[in-house]
Design a protein around this motif. Sequence first.
Motif, PDB file in Angstrom:
ATOM      1  N   GLY A 146      -8.810  -1.443  -4.846  1.00 46.80           N
ATOM      2  CA  GLY A 146      -8.760  -0.369  -3.850  1.00 46.80           C
ATOM      3  C   GLY A 146      -7.560  -0.507  -2.939  1.00 46.80           C
ATOM      4  O   GLY A 146      -6.521  -1.041  -3.322  1.00 46.80           O
ATOM      5  N   GLU A 147      -7.720  -0.008  -1.711  1.00 52.13           N
ATOM      6  CA  GLU A 147      -6.632  -0.038  -0.739  1.00 52.13           C
ATOM      7  C   GLU A 147      -6.217  -1.470  -0.431  1.00 52.13           C
ATOM      8  O   GLU A 147      -7.051  -2.370  -0.311  1.00 52.13           O
ATOM      9  CB  GLU A 147      -7.071   0.675   0.541  1.00 52.13           C
ATOM     10  CG  GLU A 147      -5.992   0.736   1.612  1.00 52.13           C
ATOM     11  CD  GLU A 147      -6.466   1.465   2.856  1.00 52.13           C
ATOM     12  OE1 GLU A 147      -5.726   1.452   3.864  1.00 52.13           O
ATOM     13  OE2 GLU A 147      -7.579   2.031   2.826  1.00 52.13           O
ATOM     14  N   GLU A 150       0.827  -1.205   0.000  1.00 52.45           N
ATOM     15  CA  GLU A 150       0.000   0.000   0.000  1.00 52.45           C
ATOM     16  C   GLU A 150       0.862   1.257   0.000  1.00 52.45           C
ATOM     17  O   GLU A 150       0.562   2.232  -0.717  1.00 52.45           O
ATOM     18  CB  GLU A 150      -0.927  -0.007   1.219  1.00 52.45           C
ATOM     19  CG  GLU A 150      -1.784   1.241   1.382  1.00 52.45           C
ATOM     20  CD  GLU A 150      -2.775   1.435   0.257  1.00 52.45           C
ATOM     21  OE1 GLU A 150      -3.212   2.582   0.046  1.00 52.45           O
ATOM     22  OE2 GLU A 150      -3.116   0.439  -0.424  1.00 52.45           O
ATOM     23  N   ARG A 184       0.849   4.308  -2.784  1.00 49.93           N
ATOM     24  CA  ARG A 184       0.622   5.704  -2.417  1.00 49.93           C
ATOM     25  C   ARG A 184       1.759   6.598  -2.939  1.00 49.93           C
ATOM     26  O   ARG A 184       1.528   7.720  -3.388  1.00 49.93           O
ATOM     27  CB  ARG A 184       0.484   5.839  -0.908  1.00 49.93           C
ATOM     28  CG  ARG A 184      -0.813   5.243  -0.375  1.00 49.93           C
ATOM     29  CD  ARG A 184      -0.987   5.482   1.119  1.00 49.93           C
ATOM     30  NE  ARG A 184      -2.210   4.900   1.614  1.00 49.93           N
ATOM     31  CZ  ARG A 184      -3.406   5.488   1.554  1.00 49.93           C
ATOM     32  NH1 ARG A 184      -3.514   6.696   1.018  1.00 49.93           N
ATOM     33  NH2 ARG A 184      -4.477   4.885   2.045  1.00 49.93           N
ATOM     34  N   ARG A 214      -4.792   1.068 -10.090  1.00 56.61           N
ATOM     35  CA  ARG A 214      -3.670   0.319  -9.542  1.00 56.61           C
ATOM     36  C   ARG A 214      -3.564  -1.065 -10.200  1.00 56.61           C
ATOM     37  O   ARG A 214      -4.578  -1.720 -10.456  1.00 56.61           O
ATOM     38  CB  ARG A 214      -3.837   0.139  -8.030  1.00 56.61           C
ATOM     39  CG  ARG A 214      -3.767   1.431  -7.242  1.00 56.61           C
ATOM     40  CD  ARG A 214      -4.045   1.137  -5.767  1.00 56.61           C
ATOM     41  NE  ARG A 214      -3.707   2.269  -4.895  1.00 56.61           N
ATOM     42  CZ  ARG A 214      -3.666   2.205  -3.574  1.00 56.61           C
ATOM     43  NH1 ARG A 214      -3.962   1.054  -2.965  1.00 56.61           N
ATOM     44  NH2 ARG A 214      -3.351   3.257  -2.858  1.00 56.61           N
ATOM     45  N   THR A 242      -5.291  -4.135   1.923  1.00 59.28           N
ATOM     46  CA  THR A 242      -5.334  -4.559   3.321  1.00 59.28           C
ATOM     47  C   THR A 242      -4.951  -6.027   3.446  1.00 59.28           C
ATOM     48  O   THR A 242      -4.694  -6.513   4.544  1.00 59.28           O
ATOM     49  CB  THR A 242      -6.736  -4.354   3.915  1.00 59.28           C
ATOM     50  OG1 THR A 242      -7.698  -5.074   3.129  1.00 59.28           O
ATOM     51  CG2 THR A 242      -7.108  -2.871   3.907  1.00 59.28           C
TER      52      THR A 242
END
Length: 216
Positions: free
Chosen positions: A89-90, A42, A46, A70, A92
């Motif tokens: 998405g993010e 992550e 970023r 991404r 995790t």
Amino acid sequence: MVIVPPNPGVTSAVGCMLVDVQHDVTQMYFEDAASAKPADVEAGFRKLELEGRDRLERDGVKAGDMTFQRFIDMRYRGQWRSLAVPVPGEITSVEEPLAIFHSEYEKAHNFRREDFPVEIYRLTVRAIGVTPKPSFPKITIDPNAKAVPKGTREAWFHDHPTALTTALYDRETLPAGVTIKGPAVIDQLDSTTVIPPGDEAYIDEWLNIQIRLGAA
């Protein structure tokens, strides 16, 4: 049917001006997917997004017109060719991208091995700056529209042993709704359109020339 747009000589150039701005920002990232730390992945994304945002800002793209996609490039251990996996998405957990990899790999190669080690090869962020798109006016069709030739000339056509008297038109004078029977030549600044004998041209509501083959 053949369709000739209003400005055929510069249509490709106009498309280049209207295409969205795009930068692919990448970072090599060698790690086994099983041992990769989601937080590190992550953080890598970023960092790439910040670089992509900086590039778009230098291109004059407003923040509201920026989007970021991404991708994680993955491959089965020992392979040299990787597969770009879209990340929704993010990060995790690496389990979701890994599941997507197996699914996409099977679609591409009709093969998957979920029991075999998978390597992360590269991280990619696609930074996209949306370019405003113009709206093209729709012209009202005139059922009584007429085309007035600016003259004639003798022209040779395939399958015709002699030259044919051919009507000449300026495209900018042709209204929407008009029909022109071949043989004819339509001139404009950036192109010339030839209507062979036996065909006819129709100017539609977008001012395209629709050449209807064998309709005349």
